[in-house]
Design a protein around this motif. Structure first.
Motif, PDB file in Angstrom:
ATOM      1  N   VAL A  45     -41.897  64.432 -78.545  1.00 52.00           N
ATOM      2  CA  VAL A  45     -43.252  64.183 -79.051  1.00 52.00           C
ATOM      3  C   VAL A  45     -43.507  64.997 -80.319  1.00 52.00           C
ATOM      4  O   VAL A  45     -44.013  64.482 -81.324  1.00 52.00           O
ATOM      5  CB  VAL A  45     -44.309  64.537 -77.973  1.00 52.00           C
ATOM      6  N   ASP A  51     -46.529  65.200 -68.140  1.00 45.75           N
ATOM      7  CA  ASP A  51     -45.203  64.887 -67.569  1.00 45.75           C
ATOM      8  C   ASP A  51     -44.658  66.097 -66.817  1.00 45.75           C
ATOM      9  O   ASP A  51     -44.085  65.985 -65.733  1.00 45.75           O
ATOM     10  CB  ASP A  51     -44.197  64.538 -68.674  1.00 45.75           C
ATOM     11  N   GLN A  52     -44.812  67.244 -67.454  1.00 44.08           N
ATOM     12  CA  GLN A  52     -44.287  68.479 -66.852  1.00 44.08           C
ATOM     13  C   GLN A  52     -44.950  68.720 -65.493  1.00 44.08           C
ATOM     14  O   GLN A  52     -44.264  69.023 -64.507  1.00 44.08           O
ATOM     15  CB  GLN A  52     -44.550  69.654 -67.802  1.00 44.08           C
ATOM     16  N   ALA A  99     -46.371  66.320 -73.764  1.00 49.21           N
ATOM     17  CA  ALA A  99     -45.647  66.164 -72.502  1.00 49.21           C
ATOM     18  C   ALA A  99     -46.100  67.115 -71.397  1.00 49.21           C
ATOM     19  O   ALA A  99     -45.390  67.310 -70.411  1.00 49.21           O
ATOM     20  CB  ALA A  99     -44.129  66.282 -72.716  1.00 49.21           C
ATOM     21  N   ARG A 144     -41.483  67.109 -57.424  1.00 49.27           N
ATOM     22  CA  ARG A 144     -40.604  68.093 -56.775  1.00 49.27           C
ATOM     23  C   ARG A 144     -41.136  68.530 -55.425  1.00 49.27           C
ATOM     24  O   ARG A 144     -40.375  68.750 -54.486  1.00 49.27           O
ATOM     25  CB  ARG A 144     -40.481  69.355 -57.632  1.00 49.27           C
ATOM     26  N   THR A 193     -43.716  66.172 -62.974  1.00 48.42           N
ATOM     27  CA  THR A 193     -42.377  66.503 -62.483  1.00 48.42           C
ATOM     28  C   THR A 193     -42.482  67.532 -61.358  1.00 48.42           C
ATOM     29  O   THR A 193     -41.828  67.419 -60.321  1.00 48.42           O
ATOM     30  CB  THR A 193     -41.509  67.052 -63.635  1.00 48.42           C
ATOM     31  N   TRP A 194     -43.332  68.519 -61.578  1.00 46.47           N
ATOM     32  CA  TRP A 194     -43.549  69.508 -60.513  1.00 46.47           C
ATOM     33  C   TRP A 194     -44.126  68.841 -59.269  1.00 46.47           C
ATOM     34  O   TRP A 194     -43.708  69.125 -58.146  1.00 46.47           O
ATOM     35  CB  TRP A 194     -44.495  70.610 -60.990  1.00 46.47           C
ATOM     36  N   GLN A 254     -33.762  72.874 -69.091  1.00 49.79           N
ATOM     37  CA  GLN A 254     -34.170  73.627 -67.933  1.00 49.79           C
ATOM     38  C   GLN A 254     -35.621  73.332 -67.565  1.00 49.79           C
ATOM     39  O   GLN A 254     -35.912  72.790 -66.518  1.00 49.79           O
ATOM     40  CB  GLN A 254     -34.046  75.122 -68.292  1.00 49.79           C
ATOM     41  N   ARG A 255     -36.512  73.666 -68.469  1.00 52.16           N
ATOM     42  CA  ARG A 255     -37.928  73.543 -68.161  1.00 52.16           C
ATOM     43  C   ARG A 255     -38.314  72.078 -68.012  1.00 52.16           C
ATOM     44  O   ARG A 255     -37.901  71.250 -68.816  1.00 52.16           O
ATOM     45  CB  ARG A 255     -38.780  74.170 -69.266  1.00 52.16           C
ATOM     46  N   PRO A 256     -39.070  71.767 -66.968  1.00 54.94           N
ATOM     47  CA  PRO A 256     -39.462  70.371 -66.773  1.00 54.94           C
ATOM     48  C   PRO A 256     -40.075  69.769 -68.040  1.00 54.94           C
ATOM     49  O   PRO A 256     -41.000  70.335 -68.615  1.00 54.94           O
ATOM     50  CB  PRO A 256     -40.506  70.454 -65.653  1.00 54.94           C
ATOM     51  N   ASN A 257     -39.517  68.667 -68.455  1.00 52.28           N
ATOM     52  CA  ASN A 257     -40.045  67.880 -69.569  1.00 52.28           C
ATOM     53  C   ASN A 257     -40.083  68.578 -70.919  1.00 52.28           C
ATOM     54  O   ASN A 257     -40.813  68.168 -71.821  1.00 52.28           O
ATOM     55  CB  ASN A 257     -41.423  67.310 -69.215  1.00 52.28           C
ATOM     56  N   ALA A 258     -39.239  69.594 -71.068  1.00 48.68           N
ATOM     57  CA  ALA A 258     -39.114  70.225 -72.375  1.00 48.68           C
ATOM     58  C   ALA A 258     -38.540  69.223 -73.369  1.00 48.68           C
ATOM     59  O   ALA A 258     -38.901  69.216 -74.549  1.00 48.68           O
ATOM     60  CB  ALA A 258     -38.224  71.455 -72.287  1.00 48.68           C
ATOM     61  N   GLN A 274     -39.327  82.704 -72.029  1.00 49.91           N
ATOM     62  CA  GLN A 274     -40.105  81.531 -71.634  1.00 49.91           C
ATOM     63  C   GLN A 274     -41.515  81.612 -72.210  1.00 49.91           C
ATOM     64  O   GLN A 274     -42.146  82.666 -72.160  1.00 49.91           O
ATOM     65  CB  GLN A 274     -40.217  81.445 -70.101  1.00 49.91           C
ATOM     66  N   ASN A 289     -38.967  65.916 -73.393  1.00 46.51           N
ATOM     67  CA  ASN A 289     -40.054  65.031 -73.835  1.00 46.51           C
ATOM     68  C   ASN A 289     -40.948  65.745 -74.842  1.00 46.51           C
ATOM     69  O   ASN A 289     -41.399  65.170 -75.812  1.00 46.51           O
ATOM     70  CB  ASN A 289     -40.982  64.597 -72.695  1.00 46.51           C
ATOM     71  N   GLN A 290     -41.231  67.002 -74.538  1.00 45.39           N
ATOM     72  CA  GLN A 290     -42.114  67.746 -75.430  1.00 45.39           C
ATOM     73  C   GLN A 290     -41.527  67.794 -76.838  1.00 45.39           C
ATOM     74  O   GLN A 290     -42.226  67.543 -77.823  1.00 45.39           O
ATOM     75  CB  GLN A 290     -42.345  69.169 -74.901  1.00 45.39           C
ATOM     76  N   GLU A 305     -38.529  80.575 -62.094  1.00 43.52           N
ATOM     77  CA  GLU A 305     -38.868  79.203 -62.429  1.00 43.52           C
ATOM     78  C   GLU A 305     -38.640  78.225 -61.288  1.00 43.52           C
ATOM     79  O   GLU A 305     -38.826  77.027 -61.438  1.00 43.52           O
ATOM     80  CB  GLU A 305     -38.086  78.774 -63.677  1.00 43.52           C
ATOM     81  N   ASN A 327     -34.687  68.542 -67.325  1.00 42.97           N
ATOM     82  CA  ASN A 327     -35.128  68.823 -65.945  1.00 42.97           C
ATOM     83  C   ASN A 327     -33.948  69.230 -65.058  1.00 42.97           C
ATOM     84  O   ASN A 327     -33.843  68.810 -63.917  1.00 42.97           O
ATOM     85  CB  ASN A 327     -35.843  67.628 -65.329  1.00 42.97           C
TER      86      ASN A 327
END
Ligand SMILES: Nc1nc2c(ncn2[C@@H]2O[C@H](COP(=O)(O)OP(=O)(O)O)[C@@H](O)[C@H]2O)c(=O)[nH]1
Ligand SMILES: [Mg+2]
Lengths: 533, 238
Positions: A149, B82-83, B79, B90, B86-87, A139-143, A109, A145-146, B217, A165
């Protein structure tokens, strides 16, 4: 912190007079210094031991009466051994005979996979390929989207059928991406995967499943250059869990010594293929074993320094300053030049980093440390209170001029005196360095690389080929500038270093090494001063 | 490896290490503002786990019955906001964000201002990862903190260090401490094989305690640092 291997070794070899061979004690002391230098660079303890054994063997043959002194000979041996491990198997990216070529990225990570996907995509696109990025980090939030971009910025398409997500099956995404690529005629597929830990068996299995679904041409293990002693455990876990063909070292734009590169190359035996050195999509380069070797030894990554200097400094301005310094042409090197050099140094990053990149920096580190970065604003105020004549020729600053300047800048005469003295010291120092004593450039004086060619005897000492990306460097350099200076060796055996290097607490260190402490802790006990600073 | 240490020496070593790690350190989080929200600024190099830590920390605070606002002052990485958001969703807390590429200090300012206006207990401010070697970015970080402090004191500055980090962790900590006066360390990714030994040096040299550790995580994977458990893990067989 900045004690280089040269500094350490010169300390060891202080008392060699009259001998013709290194004694066993000399060799042991040498081994200890190399060991510490490598541990400080985060090289794995096991690798260090092996490495030292090899170097010791060669050190026995060191002849004290050769042209190179023992320090220089040992450093040369160490450097050669490092390069041979780091560059043992270097090679280019392979492409599949039948497209698409599939590149799968794997790593911990936060190691920099998604950013790398964008960089690789851009790089391949610029070579006329048509790459597709695949969002298989669900897995990782908004990976996802990243990656979108990043792909967008790189002008490369992204295959992202699942929102991520936690939603979607990465194995399925990876599998269908290949079909998608074939039908849409993308010829390279870059699969971004979620970061995972070596100890996470479940996620490691998932990585293996992704691998089996896409049958990659290359699996690249992406690892952060700042990683410490855990590098080997992690690399081994990935080698066993998914297997990889090559390594990408990320975040090399920081000041980590990057000993992990050595550990991984040695233990896993896979080549390091790329260096990722910035957040921009273009901050990406082939890996250069010789630069890395110098960096690990704390001897400075001079070529990187020069490239950075070129990016930051106004090339013309520094060429002018260099001219002034070296030849007095175009006027004397004055306070304006001094100020602009200092400002440029500041733009390049904290001095510590720059220091770390200068070979033999120990010898001058006190002078350089005396430049407080935050002083620069005050210096600016003082210098701006001077007349142009005073700036270009500070010698005319007599008592009454100084007190006028002090008033104008809202400061004291003592401060003005300090600045003027510092200027003369720095000028002297820079002139001597620009003259080649350090075999390369220096931050206050980046233009030094455009100094007249150094004597042939010195250039000859560079055994290994000139590294780097000359095309890239050339494109930065003014047309009339001789580029040979940029090929200065990152270490220069002909230069005489020899100051610095405090003795470490040998007894405690030895006692502790018998206990086989984790290397991090050994390091800690090795510090002479255990108290807070 | 360590099993080669005779039991007695091992005990001495353990005691010595525990002493070094200093169980007596005050490791409590300072999240109480005086009439204004407590403000926690989270900083560190790229990819260490800042955003994730904020998500998990928000969860802890919410569980303690506190109201929280997140500030997405990482306007740089793709992003990133956004990340964070999202947290936020949650754990059920709002996120204040600005335009991508916008001024991070003004997002931080807005977040704190909004926190004050809505009377929340704590504002957690996320920042972009930055290598300590980049002067411009470090200056920017200093500015973020100064701008926040026009509205409310920053009660806690947490430096997130990745447990895999080697010797460079010390350099990182020195520079961040210099620029924003860190008050606590979060050691992230301790769920892997890395043990994060570098924080011992960091803590000693800078006299800043490790306050929290990241163990995964998931939302609940943030726990208080415990000196003895940490030392035992350091000395455990790898
Ligand atoms: N295993 C593990 N992963 C973590 C932990 N903390 C963060 N991560 C992961 O590390 C990566 C980088 O985290 P992120 O919060 O985006 O880092 P930032 O760039 O510092 O904001 C993400 O994949 C996170 O899920 C932790 O304690 N354990
Ligand atoms: Mg983040």
């Amino acid at each position: 912190m900045f004690d280089t291997l040269q500094d350490r070794l010169s300390e060891v070899f202080k008392n060699l007079r009259g001998k013709s061979r290194l004694s066993e004690a000399d060799i042991d002391a040498t081994a200890r210094e190399i060991r510490l230098a490598l541990l400080e660079a985060d090289v794995n303890l096991g690798v260090v031991k092996e490495f030292i054994a090899a170097v010791k063997q060669r050190a026995v043959g060191v002849d004290i009466h050769q042209a190179l002194n023992p320090t220089q000979q040992i450093v040369k041996i160490v450097n050669e051994e490092l390069i041979s491990i780091l560059g043992g198997e270097s090679r280019q990216l392979r492409f599949a005979k039948r497209p698409p070529t599939v590149i799968m990225l794997a790593g911990l990570q936060g190691s920099g996979k998604t950013t790398l996907a964008g960089k690789l995509g851009l790089w391949l696109k610029e070579q006329g390929r048509s790459p597709l990025l695949v969002a298989a980090d669900l897995q990782r939030p908004n990976a996802v989207n990243q990656l979108q971009v990043v792909g967008n910025r790189a002008g490369v398409h992204v295959f992202a059928p699942e929102p991520g997500n936690g939603v979607g099956d990465p194995v399925q995404v990876a599998r269908t991406s290949i079909l998608h690529a074939m039908s849409k005629l993308y010829d390279v597929v870059i699969v971004d995967t979620a970061g995972r830990l070596g100890v996470d068996a479940e996620l490691m299995q998932q990585a293996a499943d992704i691998r089996d679904a896409v049958n990659p041409t290359e699996i690249l293990f992406v690892v952060d250059a700042m990683i410490g002693q855990d590098a080997v455990n992690t690399a081994r876990a990935f080698a066993d869990g998914v297997g990889f063909d090559g390594v990408v070292l990320s975040k090399l734009d920081g000041d980590a010594r990057g000993g992990a590169a050595l550990s991984i190359a040695r233990v896993i035996g896979k080549p390091i293929m790329f260096a990722s050195n910035g957040e921009g999509l273009k901050d990406f380069d082939a890996f250069h074993p010789d630069r890395m070797a110098s960096r690990i030894l704390g001897m400075g990554d001079l070529l990187t320094l020069i490239e950075q200097a070129e990016k930051t400094f106004d090339a013309e301005e520094s060429a002018k300053a260099a001219q002034k310094l070296m030849t007095g042409k175009g006027g004397e090197f004055g306070l304006d030049d001094f100020l602009s050099q200092m400002q440029a140094v500041r733009r390049m990053g904290p001095l510590s980093k720059i220091l770390g990149m200068i070979p033999g920096a120990a010898a001058i580190k006190d002078q350089i440390n005396a430049i407080d970065e935050r002083d620069i604003d005050r210096l600016e105020a003082i210098i701006h209170s001077m007349t142009p004549g005073e700036r270009s020729n500070p010698k005319i600053l007599d008592g009454s001029r100084r007190s006028r300047v002090a008033k104008g800048a809202g400061t004291t005469v003592a401060e003005v005196n300090a600045l003027v003295n510092r200027f003369f010291d720095a000028k002297k120092m820079m002139q001597s360095m620009a003259g080649g004593a350090f075999g390369g450039g220096m931050p206050g004086m980046p233009g030094a690389r455009r100094a007249p060619a150094r004597p042939a005897a010195k250039s000859r000492t560079r055994g290994k080929g000139v590294s780097g990306n000359p095309a890239k460097r050339n494109s930065h350099a003014p047309a009339d500038a001789p580029v040979d200076g940029t090929a200065a060796p990152a270490w220069d055996p002909a230069a005489s270093f020899g100051l610095g290097a405090g003795q470490s607490d040998a007894d405690l260190q030895k006692a502790l090494s018998d206990y086989q402490l984790p290397a991090d802790l050994q390091k800690m006990f090795n510090q002479k001063n255990l108290g807070p600073r | 490896m360590v099993s080669t240490i005779p039991e007695k020496a091992r005990r001495v070593l353990r005691d010595e290490l525990v002493r070094l790690v200093n169980p007596g350190f005050d490791r409590s989080l300072k999240v109480d503002g005086d009439g204004v929200p407590g403000v926690v600024l989270v900083v560190g190099v790229n990819g260490t786990g800042k955003t994730t830590t904020i998500g998990k920390l928000a969860r802890v605070l919410v569980a303690e019955g506190k109201t929280v606002v997140l500030g997405a002052a990482d306007t740089f990485r793709a992003a990133a906001a956004d990340q964070l958001q999202t947290w936020g969703s949650r754990v059920g807390v709002p996120t204040v964000r600005g335009p991508e590429g916008g001024d991070p200090a003004s997002v931080a300012f807005d977040a704190v201002q909004q926190g004050i206006a809505s009377g929340v207990d704590v504002v957690l401010v996320d920042t972009a990862g930055r290598l300590h070697t980049k002067t411009g970015l470090m200056d920017e970080l200093g500015k973020i903190k100064r701008v926040i402090e026009k509205k409310a004191p920053v009660t806690e500055v947490l430096l997130v260090i990745d447990a895999t980090t080697g010797q460079n962790g010390l350099t990182q900590a020195r520079v961040f401490a210099d620029v924003v006066d860190i008050t606590g360390i979060v050691l992230s990714k301790l769920d892997g094989s890395a043990k994060g030994g570098i924080v011992v040096q960091v803590q000693r040299e800078l006299q800043v305690p490790v306050k929290l550790i990241g163990l995964g995580e998931g939302v609940d994977d943030l726990v208080p640092f415990e000196a003895e458990a940490f030392v035992d893990a350091l000395l455990a067989e790898s």
